[in-house]
Structure formats: C-alpha cells, structure tokens
Scaffold this active site. Structure first.
Site, mmCIF file in Angstrom:
data_model
loop_
_atom_site.group_PDB
_atom_site.id
_atom_site.type_symbol
_atom_site.label_atom_id
_atom_site.label_comp_id
_atom_site.label_asym_id
_atom_site.label_seq_id
_atom_site.Cartn_x
_atom_site.Cartn_y
_atom_site.Cartn_z
ATOM 1 N N CYS A 94 0.849 -1.188 0.000
ATOM 2 C CA CYS A 94 0.000 0.000 0.000
ATOM 3 C C CYS A 94 0.890 1.245 0.000
ATOM 4 O O CYS A 94 2.070 1.168 0.320
ATOM 5 C CB CYS A 94 -0.877 0.018 1.238
ATOM 6 S SG CYS A 94 -1.758 -1.513 1.507
ATOM 7 N N ARG B 229 1.905 1.448 -5.989
ATOM 8 C CA ARG B 229 2.125 0.544 -4.844
ATOM 9 C C ARG B 229 0.885 -0.269 -4.501
ATOM 10 O O ARG B 229 0.943 -1.204 -3.702
ATOM 11 C CB ARG B 229 2.538 1.361 -3.614
ATOM 12 C CG ARG B 229 3.853 2.062 -3.767
ATOM 13 C CD ARG B 229 4.180 2.829 -2.515
ATOM 14 N NE ARG B 229 4.489 1.935 -1.420
ATOM 15 C CZ ARG B 229 5.716 1.597 -1.066
ATOM 16 N NH1 ARG B 229 6.755 2.079 -1.699
ATOM 17 N NH2 ARG B 229 5.917 0.768 -0.051
ATOM 18 N N TRP C 158 -3.612 -2.067 -1.417
ATOM 19 C CA TRP C 158 -3.523 -3.353 -2.105
ATOM 20 C C TRP C 158 -4.008 -4.359 -1.071
ATOM 21 O O TRP C 158 -3.341 -4.619 -0.076
ATOM 22 C CB TRP C 158 -2.082 -3.626 -2.520
ATOM 23 C CG TRP C 158 -1.914 -4.851 -3.361
ATOM 24 C CD1 TRP C 158 -1.971 -4.922 -4.721
ATOM 25 C CD2 TRP C 158 -1.649 -6.182 -2.909
ATOM 26 N NE1 TRP C 158 -1.779 -6.224 -5.142
ATOM 27 C CE2 TRP C 158 -1.576 -7.012 -4.050
ATOM 28 C CE3 TRP C 158 -1.489 -6.772 -1.650
ATOM 29 C CZ2 TRP C 158 -1.338 -8.386 -3.978
ATOM 30 C CZ3 TRP C 158 -1.246 -8.143 -1.575
ATOM 31 C CH2 TRP C 158 -1.167 -8.922 -2.736
ATOM 32 N N ASN D 168 0.066 0.227 6.276
ATOM 33 C CA ASN D 168 0.658 -0.662 5.279
ATOM 34 C C ASN D 168 1.317 -1.795 6.044
ATOM 35 O O ASN D 168 2.082 -1.546 6.962
ATOM 36 C CB ASN D 168 1.703 0.128 4.475
ATOM 37 C CG ASN D 168 2.385 -0.727 3.428
ATOM 38 O OD1 ASN D 168 1.916 -1.818 3.093
ATOM 39 N ND2 ASN D 168 3.489 -0.237 2.901
ATOM 40 N N GLY D 169 0.991 -3.045 5.698
ATOM 41 C CA GLY D 169 1.564 -4.185 6.413
ATOM 42 C C GLY D 169 0.464 -5.147 6.834
ATOM 43 O O GLY D 169 -0.670 -5.045 6.357
ATOM 44 N N GLU E 163 12.458 -14.180 -17.834
ATOM 45 C CA GLU E 163 12.063 -12.780 -17.635
ATOM 46 C C GLU E 163 11.123 -12.316 -18.759
ATOM 47 O O GLU E 163 10.150 -11.601 -18.508
ATOM 48 C CB GLU E 163 13.319 -11.894 -17.549
ATOM 49 C CG GLU E 163 13.110 -10.390 -17.589
ATOM 50 C CD GLU E 163 12.269 -9.834 -16.449
ATOM 51 O OE1 GLU E 163 11.887 -10.575 -15.539
ATOM 52 O OE2 GLU E 163 11.959 -8.630 -16.520
ATOM 53 N N LYS F 59 7.464 -10.860 -18.085
ATOM 54 C CA LYS F 59 7.049 -9.525 -18.538
ATOM 55 C C LYS F 59 5.742 -9.618 -19.323
ATOM 56 O O LYS F 59 4.815 -8.862 -19.105
ATOM 57 C CB LYS F 59 8.122 -8.947 -19.435
ATOM 58 C CG LYS F 59 8.959 -7.783 -19.188
ATOM 59 C CD LYS F 59 9.125 -6.999 -17.981
ATOM 60 C CE LYS F 59 8.711 -7.475 -16.650
ATOM 61 N NZ LYS F 59 9.687 -7.369 -15.593
ATOM 62 N N GLU G 273 2.712 -10.548 -17.006
ATOM 63 C CA GLU G 273 2.247 -9.586 -16.006
ATOM 64 C C GLU G 273 1.601 -8.340 -16.608
ATOM 65 O O GLU G 273 0.694 -7.784 -16.007
ATOM 66 C CB GLU G 273 3.319 -9.240 -14.975
ATOM 67 C CG GLU G 273 4.428 -8.350 -15.422
ATOM 68 C CD GLU G 273 5.427 -8.065 -14.293
ATOM 69 O OE1 GLU G 273 5.047 -7.993 -13.128
ATOM 70 O OE2 GLU G 273 6.607 -7.898 -14.618
ATOM 71 N N HIS H 299 11.718 -32.188 -23.505
ATOM 72 C CA HIS H 299 11.279 -32.963 -22.336
ATOM 73 C C HIS H 299 9.840 -32.635 -21.956
ATOM 74 O O HIS H 299 9.418 -32.929 -20.840
ATOM 75 C CB HIS H 299 12.222 -32.708 -21.154
ATOM 76 C CG HIS H 299 13.626 -33.118 -21.449
ATOM 77 N ND1 HIS H 299 14.025 -34.434 -21.464
ATOM 78 C CD2 HIS H 299 14.714 -32.392 -21.798
ATOM 79 C CE1 HIS H 299 15.319 -34.489 -21.790
ATOM 80 N NE2 HIS H 299 15.744 -33.265 -22.006
ATOM 81 N N LYS I 58 3.738 -2.631 -6.954
ATOM 82 C CA LYS I 58 5.161 -2.486 -7.259
ATOM 83 C C LYS I 58 6.054 -3.112 -6.197
ATOM 84 O O LYS I 58 7.018 -3.786 -6.508
ATOM 85 C CB LYS I 58 5.480 -0.994 -7.404
ATOM 86 C CG LYS I 58 6.923 -0.709 -7.765
ATOM 87 C CD LYS I 58 7.211 -1.091 -9.185
ATOM 88 C CE LYS I 58 8.646 -0.831 -9.571
ATOM 89 N NZ LYS I 58 8.980 -1.588 -10.802
HETATM 90 O O1 M6R Z 1 11.724 -4.548 -5.489
HETATM 91 P P1 M6R Z 1 12.186 -5.923 -5.852
HETATM 92 O O2 M6R Z 1 13.180 -5.939 -6.942
HETATM 93 O O3 M6R Z 1 12.670 -6.700 -4.654
HETATM 94 O O4 M6R Z 1 10.890 -6.657 -6.396
HETATM 95 C C1 M6R Z 1 10.900 -8.010 -6.720
HETATM 96 C C2 M6R Z 1 9.653 -8.395 -7.486
HETATM 97 O O5 M6R Z 1 8.516 -8.149 -6.722
HETATM 98 C C3 M6R Z 1 9.536 -7.635 -8.814
HETATM 99 O O6 M6R Z 1 10.670 -7.807 -9.606
HETATM 100 C C4 M6R Z 1 8.295 -8.119 -9.584
HETATM 101 O O7 M6R Z 1 8.473 -9.443 -9.995
HETATM 102 C C5 M6R Z 1 8.008 -7.206 -10.773
HETATM 103 N N1 M6R Z 1 6.593 -7.026 -10.904
HETATM 104 C C6 M6R Z 1 8.487 -7.769 -12.053
HETATM 105 O O8 M6R Z 1 8.220 -6.949 -13.137
#
Ligand code: M6R
Length: 608
Positions: free
Chosen positions: A2, A27, A74, A100-101, A481, A485, A488, A504, A603
């Site tokens: 959050c 966030r 969130w 937040n938490g 990756e 990408k 997501e 496999h 984020k």
């Molecule tokens: O802030 P961080 O790099 O520790 O975050 C790790 C992941 O939460 C972050 O990379 C997440 O997978 C992203 N949404 C990827 O695009």
C-alpha cells in the site's frame, strides 16, 4: 504494497495528498482514501478503485485543513470495498489510521476489544490499530501509538491523527518503510519519496520500531521504549521530473527507453579502463573478506531473481567463486549451511521486498555476510546489509520492472569483474569487458530504434493466447524474464524454458497458434538454439528470433527476427531483454491493458 502519504504544514492538505496518492498509486490501486483535519473536525472520504475515483468523489467537496493522511490500498485482509479502505477509524471516530503491512494477531486483539464492547465495522486487520489507539489514548497520541505497537505482532507503516490533537500526525514503522520529508512549508511522511519529491528532497528515514510525532514546524523520533532519537536529514538525488511521464504514454515505455542512460548511470564513475577493473566504493567496508570469498548466494524475487540467475552465469564466467541463486521466498525454508566467509547478496529494486528481507535476516543468523544490490537509496535492504552497490536507475514507477533489471545486470557484472580481476582475470580481459560495458548505451539506443519493428511483430501475434520463450545459458533467465514480462502486463499465458528442456515436455504445446520467442545471440549456444528453432518450425510453430545482427542462418528459418548488436557473450542478456520488454509492452497496448498498473499486482511487495 500500500502507499501512505501524510502532510502537516501551512498549505491546504487535500491537493497535496491527492497528488501524493497519484504518485504512490503503483504501490497498490484497489481502493483509496484520505482524511483531512481542521481543528477538531475531520473529513474523510474513501472509494473503491483507482485514485481517479477518489479524486472524482472529493472533487468540489470542501475539505479545509492543513493536516491530513491518505492511503492507496492493495488488499490483504478484506475485499476491496469502501468499508475496508483506509483511513480506518475507531468506533467513536476520533482516531483515523492508515496502515501498510499485516497485523498478524489481529484476530486475538479484535476479540479482546469486542469483549470490552468495542464494535468493528470492517474486515481489515488495520481497524484493530485504530481501536487500540483509541483505547489507550489519554491525551498523548504518541503514547497511545507506542502502547499499541507493544501489543501488535506483524508489520506496519502507519499514520495516525486524532480529532482532539489537531496539527499533529503520529507515524510508526515496523517492517514497512516510512520517510519523513522536511520542507519550509511543512512536513511530509510517505512510504516512498516519490510522493513528496515535488516539495522537498530533504528526508529522514524512520527505522525499525520507531515512531515520530510530526507537526508543521517540527518532528521528534522515539524508539518503541520511548528513547528520544536525533537524526539529521539526508538529501535524495531523485528529481520531480524523474517521476513524470515526460510525453510517454506509460511509465513502462518511458523506463524501457531510459535504459540507454540508466545503464550508463550504473557504471558511471565506477570504471578504471586502464586498469581493467571497476571501483565500487560501497563494498569497501567488507573488501578484505569479500576478496577472499569462495561462496556466494544471490537471493531475490521476481525480475530481480532472474537478474540473479544471469548473475550466477556471469560469476561463473568471471570469477572462481562458487555461486548459487535462491528465491528469497523459499530461502528461509531451506536448511542453510554456509561455508565460512559466504556472502549472501540481496538483489532488489525497492529494497523493501518482505521475502528478500526475511531471507537476509535468516542468512545473517546463519553467519553469512550480507551485500545489497539495491535501487532505492536508504531502503531497508540497503540498511540491513553490511555493504552494497546502488543501481542509480532513478525511480521505477511502472509495476513491471524494466530499467532496473538491466542496471542490476551491470552492477552484478561490475562486482564479478572486480572479484575476477582480483582472482584470475587478465588485464586484457578486464579491459575488454570495460570497453564492452562502455559501448552498451549506444547499442541500447540502436536497439530501441527497432521499436516500431517490434511493435509490428506484437501486432501480428498479440491475439495468441500462449507463448513460449526459450534461451540457453546467459539467456535462459532472459527467457524466464521475457515470459514474466509478457504475462504480467498483457495477461497472455507465457512460459520461459531452458531451450534444452523443450524436448522434455513443452514441445507438445507447439502449434501454429503458439509463438516461440527464441533468444539466439551469436555465442557458443548458437548451433543448439538453431536446432531448437528447426524443431519448432517442423511443427509449424511461429518463431520470433532475437539474434545478433547479420545472422543469416536465423533469418532463413525464423518468421520474424529482432536484431541485437554484437557484444561479449556474458553481456548479451542486457541487450536481449529489451526486445522482450518491448514485445510485452506492445502486446499489452494492443490488448488495451492497464500497462503501468496490471491487475492484482503492486510495485513493492512488502508482505510475505
Ligand atoms: O523490489 P524488488 O526488486 O525486490 O521486487 C521483486 C519483485 O517483486 C519484482 O521484480 C516483480 O516481480 C516485478 N513485478 C516484475 O516486473
């Protein structure tokens, strides 16, 4: 997860809070709310959905007052709804809390308070904070917050106002970041600097188990045991315009384009070309141990984890250090047994990822030394580690991590090169690596020149529901990756595989409706990757190849080719990931997705 923003000063709080929420929206964005205090009056509004919905709700509503707290959520406990949005209040509506938490023992506390006749109105764990603070309040808000902190288990960054304590905000932190911003026009508190950077770049980081009383003219910090703390301000280097779109339609695209100079920022001032060795001031406090390190563990989550996976190959290439990678979220369940002088390197953009923080705490308990590779200056990981390297990529606002990934690859390469030069790498090899790093920004610019070609490829395939990404060695993590990408931001199902694994199992999926992105730079893996492409083509699967410029063999067989400039094999991921980022972006654009705020994501994942 959050976002929290608070203001107390001379100005009207409402526009500052709304502006701050907009900047924190990445966030969390399932509901939002704010409370503004004027004397003993508090006006509070909450709304489901994005900040724009809250803005529409408060538009034209008079919310006088220059003290206020605001939150973008969130959801963890309780569905996104108005009653579960923050600020949460006590039953008398005297205390307003943003949080937040996660309060882990909220069930127990709630039951105890209910037995005393206190009525709860939401399904959130956060409401228990408001009710407890009201319960303990006897005229001193900071005291009530401190008593509440002693009762709750779990994590919090919270901001609190009380109807009968005008002009004062009490904030407290355990496990969730909070930063106090200091300006001539008042004080700010936020979960990250982007909410306040327009007004000030002078900040004070609240540390674990601390609380602060913040007024228009002053702030005072206390420990949980009421010890006064003196802490001076730090200056943050981020500028307001870093957090603006600057003409781009989305932060994700802006951040992909920024890579030409964020890559440079990651090595600027850190290269000694004549010596073929980098200079990394941030790790000097541990250099004596680090230079003799023979075992290293790279831990991270999500995209940062894939950077760690590339890092492992780079460490194997450039050093004699036995390197392993660990998913931070799994790390603490393992029976950790580190050889002496093991370094655990936490890699994180935000520096606040709860799983990564938990992993390094466990590693420390087991005797490892800690390094951090972090983007956000002053973040928890940067403070909890013995030493580290900052990425200097500037604020990354798009939920999908892009520019930070390539910066992480640079900082990992610098670290490996430094250690490798201390071990067995020759001066010539060092100089060659440094020259290749210096060439990267121009190569990235050249690659970005192919954006419209990549957009056209995305237009051809965005309707396909399933995609495969394949790579080997340095580019196997790029396949992972690339798939992450795409899923997501576009919600297209994608799988990343080591190309050698295709036979496999995943080859069963290949059909004319399933494109494969094959990452095939001109390196030692080239022939094997080419065979994989032939196998896919024999089964009528479309192939989008990411290949080195001028690769005729790939041109002959692939349906579409995106060319990357030639570079040393271990640096290819820095270039090959960029077409993957652009493919994901453009597919999401054609599918009209909310690119910077994909559904269900946030984020910074500050809960485990
Ligand atoms: O802030 P961080 O790099 O520790 O975050 C790790 C992941 O939460 C972050 O990379 C997440 O997978 C992203 N949404 C990827 O695009």
């Amino acid at each position: 997860m959050c976002g929290i923003v608070c203001y107390v000063g001379e100005k009207s709080a409402k526009p500052i809070l709304i502006e701050g929420l907009r900047r924190l929206e990445y966030r969390g964005y399932d509901s939002a709310g704010l409370a503004v205090q004027n004397g003993n009056e508090i006006s509070c509004y909450r709304e489901v959905g994005k900040i724009a919905n809250l803005e529409a709700l408060v538009d034209g509503k008079s919310m006088e007052g220059s003290t206020g707290i605001a939150h973008t959520r969130w959801a963890t406990h309780g569905e996104p709804s108005v009653k579960n949005a923050h600020p949460q209040r006590d039953q008398e509506e005297n205390v307003y809390v943003i949080h937040n938490g996660i309060i882990e023992n909220y069930h127990l506390l709630k039951k105890q308070l209910e037995k005393k006749g206190i009525t709860f109105r939401s399904e959130t764990d956060s409401e228990v904070l408001a009710q407890l603070i009201a319960f303990y309040f006897d005229g001193n808000l900071a005291d009530a917050v401190r008593k509440t902190m002693s009762q709750v288990e779990g994590t919090f960054g919270m901001g609190v106002i009380h109807r009968h304590v005008p002009g004062q905000i009490v904030v407290a932190r355990r496990g969730s970041p909070l930063i106090i911003g200091v300006s001539d026009e008042g004080h700010f508190v936020a979960s990250d600097v982007s909410a306040m950077v327009r007004y000030t770049n002078k900040v004070v980081h609240l540390q674990e188990n601390e609380l602060a009383t913040v007024t228009a003219d002053d702030f005072s910090i206390l420990t949980a045991s009421a010890q006064q703390i003196q802490r001076s301000t730090e200056t943050v280097e981020w500028r307001a315009e870093d957090a603006e779109l600057n003409g781009f339609p989305h932060f994700m695209l802006k951040e992909i384009y920024e890579q030409a100079y964020t890559i440079k920022n990651a090595f600027r001032g850190r290269l000694e070309p004549g010596e073929g060795v980098p200079k990394l001031g941030g790790i000097m406090p541990v250099w004596e141990d680090l230079k003799n390190c023979r075992h290293m563990v790279l831990v991270a989550c999500g995209t940062s984890y894939y950077a760690a996976c590339v890092g492992k190959y780079i460490f194997e290439k450039l050093t004699e250090i036995d390197t392993e990678v660990g998913l931070a979220s799994e790390f603490r369940y393992r029976k950790l047994n580190f050889p002496s002088n093991t370094f655990v390197v936490a890699i994180s953009q935000s520096g606040e990822t709860a799983d990564t923080i938990a992993a390094i705490k466990e590693a420390k308990r087991k005797g490892a030394r800690l390094l951090g590779i972090v983007n956000v200056v002053g973040s928890t990981i940067s403070r909890e580690t013995d030493a580290g390297i900052y990425n200097h990529a500037g604020p990354e606002i798009g939920v999908a991590s892009t520019k930070n990934f390539t910066s992480q690859l640079i900082t990992l390469t610098l670290l490996a090169l430094l250690l490798g030069r201390h071990q067995h790498l020759s001066l010539t090899e060092g100089i060659q690596a440094i020259r290749a790093l210096e060439a990267l920004p121009d190569q990235v610019r050249e690659l970005l020149g192919q954006s419209s070609h990549i957009e056209a490829i995305a237009e051809k395939y965005f309707h396909c529901a399933n995609w495969l990404f394949l790579g080997r060695k340095y580019n196997y993590p790029i396949a992972l990756e690339g798939a992450l990408k795409l899923k997501e931001v576009s919600y297209i199902h994608a799988e990343g595989y080591a190309a050698g694994e295709m036979k496999h199992g995943p080859i069963a999926l290949i059909n004319p409706e399933m494109p494969t992105v094959a990452i095939i730079p001109d390196d030692e893996m080239h022939e094997k990757m080419l065979s994989n492409i032939h196998e896919i083509k024999s089964r009528k699967g479309p192939v989008i190849a990411i290949a080195t410029q001028g690769d005729e063999k790939v041109r002959e067989i692939a349906d579409d080719v995106i060319e990357i400039p030639p570079i040393l094999d271990f640096l290819t991921p820095i270039l090959s990931v960029i077409p993957c980022q652009l493919l994901a972006y453009y597919c999401a654009k054609f599918l009209e997705r909310d690119i910077d705020k994909p559904r269900n994501l946030a984020k910074s994942v500050t809960v485990e």
